[in-house]
Scaffold this motif. Structure first.
Motif, PDB file in Angstrom:
ATOM      1  N   PHE A  92       0.804  -1.220   0.000  1.00 32.67           N
ATOM      2  CA  PHE A  92       0.000   0.000   0.000  1.00 32.67           C
ATOM      3  C   PHE A  92       0.839   1.273   0.000  1.00 32.67           C
ATOM      4  CE2 PHE A  92      -1.606   3.211   3.075  1.00 32.67           C
ATOM      5  CZ  PHE A  92      -2.638   3.751   2.322  1.00 32.67           C
ATOM      6  N   VAL A  93       1.915   1.295   0.778  1.00 29.41           N
ATOM      7  CA  VAL A  93       2.672   2.537   0.969  1.00 29.41           C
ATOM      8  C   VAL A  93       3.230   3.100  -0.339  1.00 29.41           C
ATOM      9  CG1 VAL A  93       4.735   3.537   2.030  1.00 29.41           C
ATOM     10  CG2 VAL A  93       3.178   2.152   3.408  1.00 29.41           C
ATOM     11  N   PRO A  94       3.866   2.302  -1.219  1.00 27.53           N
ATOM     12  CA  PRO A  94       4.341   2.880  -2.485  1.00 27.53           C
ATOM     13  C   PRO A  94       3.220   3.495  -3.320  1.00 27.53           C
ATOM     14  CG  PRO A  94       5.300   0.719  -2.137  1.00 27.53           C
ATOM     15  CD  PRO A  94       4.248   0.878  -1.096  1.00 27.53           C
ATOM     16  N   LEU A  95       2.034   2.889  -3.272  1.00 27.34           N
ATOM     17  CA  LEU A  95       0.900   3.440  -4.022  1.00 27.34           C
ATOM     18  C   LEU A  95       0.448   4.763  -3.429  1.00 27.34           C
ATOM     19  CD1 LEU A  95      -1.117   0.146  -4.524  1.00 27.34           C
ATOM     20  CD2 LEU A  95      -0.035   1.478  -6.338  1.00 27.34           C
ATOM     21  N   THR A 121       3.678   7.995   6.222  1.00 23.34           N
ATOM     22  CA  THR A 121       3.801   8.199   4.777  1.00 23.34           C
ATOM     23  C   THR A 121       3.504   9.646   4.403  1.00 23.34           C
ATOM     24  OG1 THR A 121       3.103   5.909   4.416  1.00 23.34           O
ATOM     25  CG2 THR A 121       3.024   7.387   2.512  1.00 23.34           C
ATOM     26  N   LEU A 122       2.473  10.224   5.006  1.00 23.74           N
ATOM     27  CA  LEU A 122       2.145  11.630   4.746  1.00 23.74           C
ATOM     28  C   LEU A 122       3.308  12.530   5.144  1.00 23.74           C
ATOM     29  CD1 LEU A 122      -1.546  11.631   6.058  1.00 23.74           C
ATOM     30  CD2 LEU A 122      -0.849  11.921   3.676  1.00 23.74           C
ATOM     31  N   THR A 123       3.867  12.286   6.315  1.00 22.61           N
ATOM     32  CA  THR A 123       4.980  13.106   6.810  1.00 22.61           C
ATOM     33  C   THR A 123       6.201  12.961   5.913  1.00 22.61           C
ATOM     34  OG1 THR A 123       4.182  12.903   9.093  1.00 22.61           O
ATOM     35  CG2 THR A 123       6.477  13.546   8.787  1.00 22.61           C
ATOM     36  N   ASN A 124       6.510  11.732   5.530  1.00 21.13           N
ATOM     37  CA  ASN A 124       7.671  11.502   4.653  1.00 21.13           C
ATOM     38  C   ASN A 124       7.507  12.193   3.304  1.00 21.13           C
ATOM     39  OD1 ASN A 124       8.838   9.950   6.634  1.00 21.13           O
ATOM     40  ND2 ASN A 124       8.324   7.985   5.696  1.00 21.13           N
ATOM     41  N   ALA A 125       6.253  12.338   2.860  1.00 25.11           N
ATOM     42  CA  ALA A 125       5.989  12.986   1.576  1.00 25.11           C
ATOM     43  C   ALA A 125       5.899  14.511   1.700  1.00 25.11           C
ATOM     44  CB  ALA A 125       4.696  12.438   0.981  1.00 25.11           C
TER      45      ALA A 125
END
Length: 371
Positions: A92-95, A121-125
């Motif tokens: 899921f995370v890569p998507l 994931t939001l923070t990393n992006a």
């Protein structure tokens, strides 16, 4: 045995090797209720397909199909959509990362409690997060109008949701969820919808709607329901243009040939699918009744897991540890679920014998803790 003095809390379910090493067991001595994986194991058809594939050296020598043609065909047939509306990745995370980049999301609305990978994931992006606490009294269920109003008040351009919700298992019906997506569209808000556990209630999925609703991306998992998480296959569904933009941001060869073969075969095993849904419903409802009889509260769930709430005087983290040390049962610690009071544990639904052992084990440990 004597537990370690400092309680070790894994950040994910299914970490048996770490836990076994920490508490002095072999992994096979533990029963894993922390990961929401189908207890039936992989379909026999998948094991046969993998054995046959490994008998062909070309499977390992050749690069995987860049377009994942056969896998997308199988996904499309299972979901009633076209391959052009599907993007595939090894989880899921890569998507989600690709979706955030392709949509240029700046500020995302995140109801909690939720899966810890969402915020990470939001923070990393580099996406700002507007956190919203779901009411415990409503079983952490989504109320579409409340969610949209809060998202607008927080100046968000996207909502990240899960249906059914994790860790509660609460389901928002397809009608209510579609209303939310359509209301969000009027305000140019994107909806990122994780349907990792929708296979247990497929009539409530918005997968087909994602093809026509331009502001919606639906994320699906293949590996949890079919008990093949070691192969890492997930997919996203949206309009053809959104999927093209998402695919442009994914690394080439996102899943292996063996993973593609296994997932394609699993999706065609209709007998396994129907039996899984039937068995899970019977076992989950049995667990709910048994937990109620020993005064453990369970939230309404439409999945293969239950969120348990204990009395305020129970040291839940100590209970989690004692279940391992004394009963060799691993539950899911909920310590890293934001917005969730520290009186909760989550359990998967497993076989009848294992479920019975879980209920009796909890009863015994709780009784010993009161002495």
């Amino acid at each position: 045995m004597t537990p370690p003095t400092q309680i070790f809390l894994p950040t994910h379910g299914g970490q048996l090797r770490q836990i076994a090493s920490r508490y002095g067991f072999e992994p096979e001595q533990l029963i894993d209720f922390s990961a929401n994986i189908n207890p039936a194991g992989p379909p026999a058809s998948v094991l046969i397909a993998l054995q046959q594939a490994l008998g062909d050296a070309a499977i390992l020598v050749a690069y995987p199909d860049l377009e994942l043609t056969e896998l997308k065909k199988a996904l499309g047939e299972a979901s009633g959509i076209l391959a052009e509306n599907i993007a595939v990745a090894n989880g899921f995370v890569p998507l989600l990362e690709a979706a955030l980049r392709s949509l240029k999301i700046a500020r995302c609305f995140l109801p909690v409690p939720s899966f810890s990978e969402y915020r990470q994931t939001l923070t990393n992006a580099g996406v700002e997060v507007a956190q919203y606490y779901l009411p415990q009294g409503e079983g952490f269920s989504y109320q579409p109008e409340k969610l949209l109003r809060a998202a607008l008040d927080n100046g968000c351009d996207a909502l990240l949701l899960a249906n059914p919700q994790n860790p509660s298992g609460a389901l928002c019906g397809a009608g209510g969820m579609r209303d939310l997506v359509e209301m969000a569209a009027k305000h140019r808000i994107k909806v990122l919808l994780d349907e990792a556990f929708i296979d247990y209630v497929p009539t409530e999925s918005l997968t087909r709607s994602a093809v026509e609703l331009e502001n919606l991306i639906v994320f699906r998992s293949v590996t949890k329901f079919f008990a093949i998480p070691g192969l890492r296959v997930a997919y996203a569904v949206s309009s053809a243009s959104s999927i093209q933009n998402l695919n442009d941001r994914l690394a080439p060869w996102p899943v292996s040939s063996l993973a593609s073969e296994a997932a394609s075969t699993a999706l065609q095993d209709s007998a396994y699918v129907e039996e899984t849904r039937r068995e899970n419903y019977l076992r989950r409802t049995w667990l709910e009744r048994e937990f109620a009889s020993v005064k453990i509260f369970t939230y309404p769930s439409s999945t293969n897991f239950l969120l348990l709430r204990f009395a305020a005087d129970v040291d839940v983290q100590l209970l989690w540890e004692k279940m391992i040390a004394e009963e060799q049962i691993v539950l899911r610690s909920c310590a890293n679920f934001e917005g969730l009071a520290p009186v909760h544990l989550r359990t998967a639904v497993r076989s009848e014998a294992e479920n019975e052992r879980l209920v009796h084990g909890l009863e015994r440990v709780l009784l010993r803790m009161k002495r």
